[in-house]
Design a protein around this motif. Sequence first.
Motif, PDB file in Angstrom:
ATOM      1  N   VAL A 177       4.849  68.460 -50.624  1.00  0.00           N
ATOM      2  CA  VAL A 177       6.131  69.128 -50.420  1.00  0.00           C
ATOM      3  C   VAL A 177       6.837  69.281 -51.758  1.00  0.00           C
ATOM      4  O   VAL A 177       6.931  68.317 -52.528  1.00  0.00           O
ATOM      5  N   ALA A 178       7.346  70.474 -51.996  1.00  0.00           N
ATOM      6  CA  ALA A 178       7.996  70.768 -53.267  1.00  0.00           C
ATOM      7  C   ALA A 178       9.491  70.983 -53.085  1.00  0.00           C
ATOM      8  O   ALA A 178       9.940  71.477 -52.052  1.00  0.00           O
ATOM      9  N   SER A 179      10.228  70.607 -54.090  1.00  0.00           N
ATOM     10  CA  SER A 179      11.660  70.892 -54.118  1.00  0.00           C
ATOM     11  C   SER A 179      11.998  71.376 -55.518  1.00  0.00           C
ATOM     12  O   SER A 179      11.265  71.153 -56.477  1.00  0.00           O
ATOM     13  N   GLY A 180      13.120  72.042 -55.625  1.00  0.00           N
ATOM     14  CA  GLY A 180      13.521  72.523 -56.941  1.00  0.00           C
ATOM     15  C   GLY A 180      13.377  74.031 -57.024  1.00  0.00           C
ATOM     16  O   GLY A 180      13.833  74.759 -56.148  1.00  0.00           O
ATOM     17  N   ALA A 235       7.398  79.157 -46.813  1.00  0.00           N
ATOM     18  CA  ALA A 235       8.692  79.002 -46.124  1.00  0.00           C
ATOM     19  C   ALA A 235       9.077  77.532 -46.008  1.00  0.00           C
ATOM     20  O   ALA A 235      10.258  77.197 -45.956  1.00  0.00           O
ATOM     21  N   LYS A 236       8.057  76.659 -45.987  1.00  0.00           N
ATOM     22  CA  LYS A 236       8.293  75.218 -45.888  1.00  0.00           C
ATOM     23  C   LYS A 236       8.090  74.514 -47.222  1.00  0.00           C
ATOM     24  O   LYS A 236       8.132  73.280 -47.282  1.00  0.00           O
ATOM     25  N   ASN A 237       7.820  75.279 -48.273  1.00  0.00           N
ATOM     26  CA  ASN A 237       7.580  74.685 -49.593  1.00  0.00           C
ATOM     27  C   ASN A 237       6.483  73.614 -49.537  1.00  0.00           C
ATOM     28  O   ASN A 237       6.608  72.564 -50.179  1.00  0.00           O
ATOM     29  N   THR A 238       5.442  73.894 -48.806  1.00  0.00           N
ATOM     30  CA  THR A 238       4.412  72.877 -48.564  1.00  0.00           C
ATOM     31  C   THR A 238       3.011  73.449 -48.758  1.00  0.00           C
ATOM     32  O   THR A 238       2.736  74.585 -48.352  1.00  0.00           O
ATOM     33  N   VAL A 239       2.171  72.658 -49.377  1.00  0.00           N
ATOM     34  CA  VAL A 239       0.741  72.950 -49.481  1.00  0.00           C
ATOM     35  C   VAL A 239      -0.011  71.836 -48.775  1.00  0.00           C
ATOM     36  O   VAL A 239       0.342  70.662 -48.896  1.00  0.00           O
ATOM     37  N   TYR A 240      -1.065  72.207 -48.059  1.00  0.00           N
ATOM     38  CA  TYR A 240      -1.860  71.255 -47.297  1.00  0.00           C
ATOM     39  C   TYR A 240      -3.276  71.192 -47.851  1.00  0.00           C
ATOM     40  O   TYR A 240      -3.796  72.168 -48.377  1.00  0.00           O
ATOM     41  N   LEU A 241      -3.892  70.045 -47.669  1.00  0.00           N
ATOM     42  CA  LEU A 241      -5.316  69.897 -47.946  1.00  0.00           C
ATOM     43  C   LEU A 241      -5.940  69.255 -46.717  1.00  0.00           C
ATOM     44  O   LEU A 241      -5.763  68.060 -46.474  1.00  0.00           O
ATOM     45  N   GLN A 242      -6.624  70.076 -45.936  1.00  0.00           N
ATOM     46  CA  GLN A 242      -7.326  69.576 -44.761  1.00  0.00           C
ATOM     47  C   GLN A 242      -8.705  69.111 -45.205  1.00  0.00           C
ATOM     48  O   GLN A 242      -9.479  69.893 -45.763  1.00  0.00           O
ATOM     49  N   SER A 277       1.822  63.275 -49.365  1.00  0.00           N
ATOM     50  CA  SER A 277       1.775  62.323 -48.260  1.00  0.00           C
ATOM     51  C   SER A 277       0.527  62.599 -47.440  1.00  0.00           C
ATOM     52  O   SER A 277      -0.151  63.618 -47.638  1.00  0.00           O
ATOM     53  N   GLY A 278       0.234  61.679 -46.523  1.00  0.00           N
ATOM     54  CA  GLY A 278      -0.891  61.867 -45.612  1.00  0.00           C
ATOM     55  C   GLY A 278      -2.124  61.066 -45.945  1.00  0.00           C
ATOM     56  O   GLY A 278      -3.095  61.072 -45.183  1.00  0.00           O
ATOM     57  N   GLY A 279      -2.104  60.373 -47.072  1.00  0.00           N
ATOM     58  CA  GLY A 279      -3.248  59.550 -47.414  1.00  0.00           C
ATOM     59  C   GLY A 279      -3.368  58.350 -46.499  1.00  0.00           C
ATOM     60  O   GLY A 279      -2.472  58.048 -45.704  1.00  0.00           O
ATOM     61  N   GLY A 280      -4.509  57.661 -46.597  1.00  0.00           N
ATOM     62  CA  GLY A 280      -4.713  56.481 -45.780  1.00  0.00           C
ATOM     63  C   GLY A 280      -6.161  56.082 -45.765  1.00  0.00           C
ATOM     64  O   GLY A 280      -6.969  56.549 -46.580  1.00  0.00           O
ATOM     65  N   LEU A 281      -6.489  55.210 -44.817  1.00  0.00           N
ATOM     66  CA  LEU A 281      -7.851  54.705 -44.635  1.00  0.00           C
ATOM     67  C   LEU A 281      -8.497  55.434 -43.467  1.00  0.00           C
ATOM     68  O   LEU A 281      -7.913  55.517 -42.381  1.00  0.00           O
ATOM     69  N   VAL A 282      -9.694  55.955 -43.687  1.00  0.00           N
ATOM     70  CA  VAL A 282     -10.392  56.692 -42.647  1.00  0.00           C
ATOM     71  C   VAL A 282     -11.874  56.353 -42.719  1.00  0.00           C
ATOM     72  O   VAL A 282     -12.397  56.052 -43.806  1.00  0.00           O
ATOM     73  N   GLN A 283     -12.545  56.410 -41.587  1.00  0.00           N
ATOM     74  CA  GLN A 283     -13.992  56.160 -41.572  1.00  0.00           C
ATOM     75  C   GLN A 283     -14.749  57.391 -42.055  1.00  0.00           C
ATOM     76  O   GLN A 283     -14.282  58.525 -41.906  1.00  0.00           O
ATOM     77  N   GLY A 296       0.971  61.062 -56.344  1.00  0.00           N
ATOM     78  CA  GLY A 296      -0.343  60.762 -55.800  1.00  0.00           C
ATOM     79  C   GLY A 296      -0.282  60.041 -54.466  1.00  0.00           C
ATOM     80  O   GLY A 296       0.687  59.356 -54.146  1.00  0.00           O
ATOM     81  N   THR A 297      -1.340  60.200 -53.688  1.00  0.00           N
ATOM     82  CA  THR A 297      -1.488  59.504 -52.422  1.00  0.00           C
ATOM     83  C   THR A 297      -2.925  58.993 -52.320  1.00  0.00           C
ATOM     84  O   THR A 297      -3.867  59.713 -52.646  1.00  0.00           O
ATOM     85  N   GLN A 298      -3.082  57.747 -51.899  1.00  0.00           N
ATOM     86  CA  GLN A 298      -4.393  57.114 -51.868  1.00  0.00           C
ATOM     87  C   GLN A 298      -5.156  57.528 -50.618  1.00  0.00           C
ATOM     88  O   GLN A 298      -4.642  57.443 -49.504  1.00  0.00           O
ATOM     89  N   VAL A 299      -6.398  57.925 -50.814  1.00  0.00           N
ATOM     90  CA  VAL A 299      -7.329  58.192 -49.719  1.00  0.00           C
ATOM     91  C   VAL A 299      -8.502  57.241 -49.879  1.00  0.00           C
ATOM     92  O   VAL A 299      -9.135  57.204 -50.941  1.00  0.00           O
TER      93      VAL A 299
END
Length: 126
Positions: free
Chosen positions: A23-26, A75-82, A7-13, A119-122
């Motif tokens: 986010v992972a589960s399992g 702990a949150k089962n999450t990876v971020y890409l800044q 998640s977190g994709g979108g349109l940006v200048q 996938g998420t579109q950027v």
Amino acid sequence: QVQLVESGGGLVQAGGPLRLSCVASGRIFSYYVVGWFRQAPGKEREFVAAINRSGAGTYYGDSVKGRFTISRDNAKNTVYLQMLSLRPEDTAVYYCATSPSSNVGTYTSRAAYTTWGQGTQVTVSS
């Protein structure tokens, strides 16, 4: 088997920031190396970044070094890409994926990753 949701994709200048989440589960998330890849229309899926199990080791593709940062919170089962200083050429669908490999030399290869998110579109406008 682990399931992944980006998640977190979108349109940006151009020049702007965006942060993607995976986010992972399992199964136990901390067991896996996690990578981000991206695919633009008509192009091959490209390695962007990867992070090892503990988060202490991070790896980047040449085109994003110095602009993107990968991190994880097991702990949150999450990876971020800044993503900072985005460019129009960063426009793509971004995928996260997990790998059970312990060989650092494989982290940039799609073949090392066994589970992929949808996938998420950027989109970066000029």
